[in-house]
Design a protein around this motif. Sequence first.
Motif, mmCIF file in Angstrom:
data_model
loop_
_atom_site.group_PDB
_atom_site.id
_atom_site.type_symbol
_atom_site.label_atom_id
_atom_site.label_comp_id
_atom_site.label_asym_id
_atom_site.label_seq_id
_atom_site.Cartn_x
_atom_site.Cartn_y
_atom_site.Cartn_z
ATOM 1 N N ILE A 243 0.880 -1.179 0.000
ATOM 2 C CA ILE A 243 0.000 0.000 0.000
ATOM 3 C C ILE A 243 0.916 1.226 0.000
ATOM 4 N N PRO A 244 0.479 2.317 -0.637
ATOM 5 C CA PRO A 244 1.349 3.506 -0.659
ATOM 6 C C PRO A 244 1.503 4.097 0.732
ATOM 7 N N PHE A 245 2.547 4.882 0.910
ATOM 8 C CA PHE A 245 2.802 5.460 2.227
ATOM 9 C C PHE A 245 1.732 6.469 2.597
ATOM 10 N N ASN A 246 1.066 7.057 1.583
ATOM 11 C CA ASN A 246 0.022 8.026 1.909
ATOM 12 C C ASN A 246 -1.377 7.411 1.905
ATOM 13 N N ASP A 247 -1.413 6.089 2.139
ATOM 14 C CA ASP A 247 -2.684 5.383 2.281
ATOM 15 C C ASP A 247 -3.443 5.925 3.503
ATOM 16 N N PRO A 248 -4.792 5.978 3.416
ATOM 17 C CA PRO A 248 -5.568 6.505 4.553
ATOM 18 C C PRO A 248 -5.294 5.769 5.861
ATOM 19 N N GLN A 249 -4.988 4.455 5.764
ATOM 20 C CA GLN A 249 -4.725 3.699 6.996
ATOM 21 C C GLN A 249 -3.471 4.203 7.695
ATOM 22 N N VAL A 250 -2.463 4.607 6.906
ATOM 23 C CA VAL A 250 -1.235 5.158 7.489
ATOM 24 C C VAL A 250 -1.546 6.517 8.118
ATOM 25 N N ALA A 251 -2.357 7.293 7.387
ATOM 26 C CA ALA A 251 -2.739 8.604 7.909
ATOM 27 C C ALA A 251 -3.451 8.457 9.249
ATOM 28 N N GLU A 252 -4.270 7.398 9.346
ATOM 29 C CA GLU A 252 -5.002 7.151 10.599
ATOM 30 C C GLU A 252 -4.028 6.908 11.759
ATOM 31 N N ALA A 253 -2.996 6.082 11.482
ATOM 32 C CA ALA A 253 -1.998 5.810 12.516
ATOM 33 C C ALA A 253 -1.256 7.085 12.899
ATOM 34 N N TRP A 449 9.967 7.157 -2.129
ATOM 35 C CA TRP A 449 10.132 5.692 -2.221
ATOM 36 C C TRP A 449 10.807 5.361 -3.564
ATOM 37 N N PRO A 450 11.931 4.609 -3.522
ATOM 38 C CA PRO A 450 12.677 4.361 -4.765
ATOM 39 C C PRO A 450 11.839 3.632 -5.808
#
Lengths: 452, 321
Positions: A243-253, A449-450
């Motif tokens: 999943i991309p780093f700007n996925d909503p789940q990451v934003a939630e964390a 991200w490379p």
Amino acid sequence: MRIRRHRRWMAPVVAAAAVGLALTGCTGDVAPEDAADVDCTDYEQYGTFDGAEVTVAGTILDLEADRLIESWSDFEACTGIAVDYQGSSEFEAQIAVLAEGGNAPDVGIVPQPGLLGRLAAGGWLIPASADVEANVDEWWSEDWKKYGTYEDTFYAAPLMASIKGYVWYSPAEFEEKGYEIPKTLDELTELSETIAAEGDHKPWCVGLESGDATGWPGTDWVEDYMLRLHGADVYDQWVTHGIPFNDPQVAEAFDAVGGYLKNDDMVNGGIGDVSTQVTEAFQTAGLPILDGACSLHHQASFYETFWNPEGGDENTVASDGSVFAFLLPPVNADDPLSVTGGGEFPVAFRDAEEVEAFRTYLSSDLWANNRVSLGGVISANKGLDPQVASSELLTQSIEILQDPETTFRFDGSDLMPGAVGADSFWKGMVAWVTGEDTAQVLDTIESSWPQG
Amino acid sequence: MTTADLLGKLLQVVMGLAVFAAVVGLLIFFIDKAPKKGRDYWQLGLFLLPAMLFIAIGLVYPAIRTSLLAFQDSSGDWTLDNFVWTFTQPAAIRTLINTVIWVLLVPTISTAVGLAYAVFIDKSRGEKYYKVILFMPIAISFVGAGVIWSFVYDYNGVGEQIGLLNALVVAAGGEPVQWLQTDPINTFLLIVVMIWIQTGFAMVLLSAAIKGVPTEQIEAAQLDGTNGWQRFMNVTVPGIRGALVVVLTTISIATLKVFDIVRTMTAGNFNTSVIANEMYTQAFRASEVGRGSALALILFVLVLPIVVYNVNVLRKQREIR
């Protein structure tokens, strides 16, 4: 004329003599430990070597390095292999350069699976011998073996370990004020709000400063929340860019963490306002707990050694001592235990019998017990007796690591590519804590991200 | 290590030096016996050979390899991504902008201050001591200077300020400031450190050049009724133009390469990174060798015109003489 000629050779001779004498003073004439003084029965399986030498390098320094060297002194005496350890804080940056130039040490103690993968991809690593692999199959879980594996080739056994996500607190304060150890993340929030409402001090103290690695303690927060909020599968997708780093789940964390780190009511106890987190060294950030200037501090099990900055033992780490720690709780009280943590992997750059004998020893339960009994660290080796650990907390940590029910995940930033895990994620934490909003930070990290 | 080991190692060193001396001696002996025709060239070639070899291994080969790596991705395929990254990422662009700010400010300010200082203390009593005071920071390494100034800029959220600057601010009744964490003032505060080091260098060279301006010219100008400023602008400055160019270009190149100060004081955090620091970070810590190489190449391209200009000016001066 005569005097002048005299002087011409006198000066160099005197200089050489002085240097020689001075250098002699450095040697100290320490004789190596004698095999006769050691019980060698445990070491017979590793064989004996005549004049073999293994050079080892890693990031472990000072007291920890001394203990490491001590942990294999019997092995050296019994097998005749001289192990030469060299610690450096620049090891991670230099090891790939050294490997490419053909100057790598025989064994490198790599603290990141990501770096191990990069070295393996460069074709510089020697796969682990059958003996090492047998030890790992016997003493470690599948997960741990996976961290030492790159593209189906097994390269290195785990060495030591640490558990991240501990929340340090003062047992005396908790008892006096009637605080309960939280069993869910919501209870943790309630506890923090209760402490904040009392108004005499901030609940949390946080320090993200760590020289050119400034920001990493913040990544530990996010990793802990990712694992607890979304579970191990999403965590794995996150670190592998599924999943991309700007996925909503990451934003939630991030936002869950931001409830503490970006909140002036919550931080920064005994130190200053929110922005002081980036100037406060992680080594000293928890100390305000001892003065009652804050109540909670999030840091890994290794923080135990930092409670006595002067090196004494006036602050004891125990459930009835000056400080103790509980694990950052799960979302629901009955969720299975999930922890993040770190560890090291001794990779080999030279294909030789003595190198493999040494690595086999490091992967054994014998070494794990030797090293852990010297204090300060733990290992995920199942042959390790938790009671040899130097403290209650470490014993508890070893039990958590050895429990087959525990979901263990390696520190996420150590698994990500260096451009993210050792650069943009750290810098992102710093920018985020000092005011940048979550979406912007996540986009920046994602774009670093490379490709390919 | 035992004394015996140490003596063994010393013996090795002595043996090594002896072998080296023998080889060099032998070579010189044979070169002396070279055919008479073109002996000069033989000698020239032999003595140049080691230096050429080292330049080829240590400079030419790495330069070519870095240039190639800058156009490759991590799997070795040709790409322009590294340069796209350098000129599109906000953080990378900021690195370039910071470097430009450094190069604009450090050489001009250190040269101007150094020149003014040199002029004012010229032929004064105690000139030597005034010079020593300003020259001293040169003896301190960039890392050392970074550490010293980190203490000057130190910040404490609560309690006593150990940082000189914040102590002054607090004494004046203000609130302590996080100097190194506040963008954009932090970049300028880092630049102060570099200026502090380089001003002494500029002052010493320019002071020597000023002393080389013929007194006759100054006196002639005086007889013509010029004031001090006119003499300075029309006689002294043209007289030291060569030295000025050398000082400006040398400091510019040193500034483009600045690494230690940024690394020890902020490690490039808080938007203070410069090309050399970012190059190291990308290539070695982030393992993005391509991005690091691209930055190195950009740095090389930036330094090149300054070096060319410097060489040209020096060559012209030699022709005049």
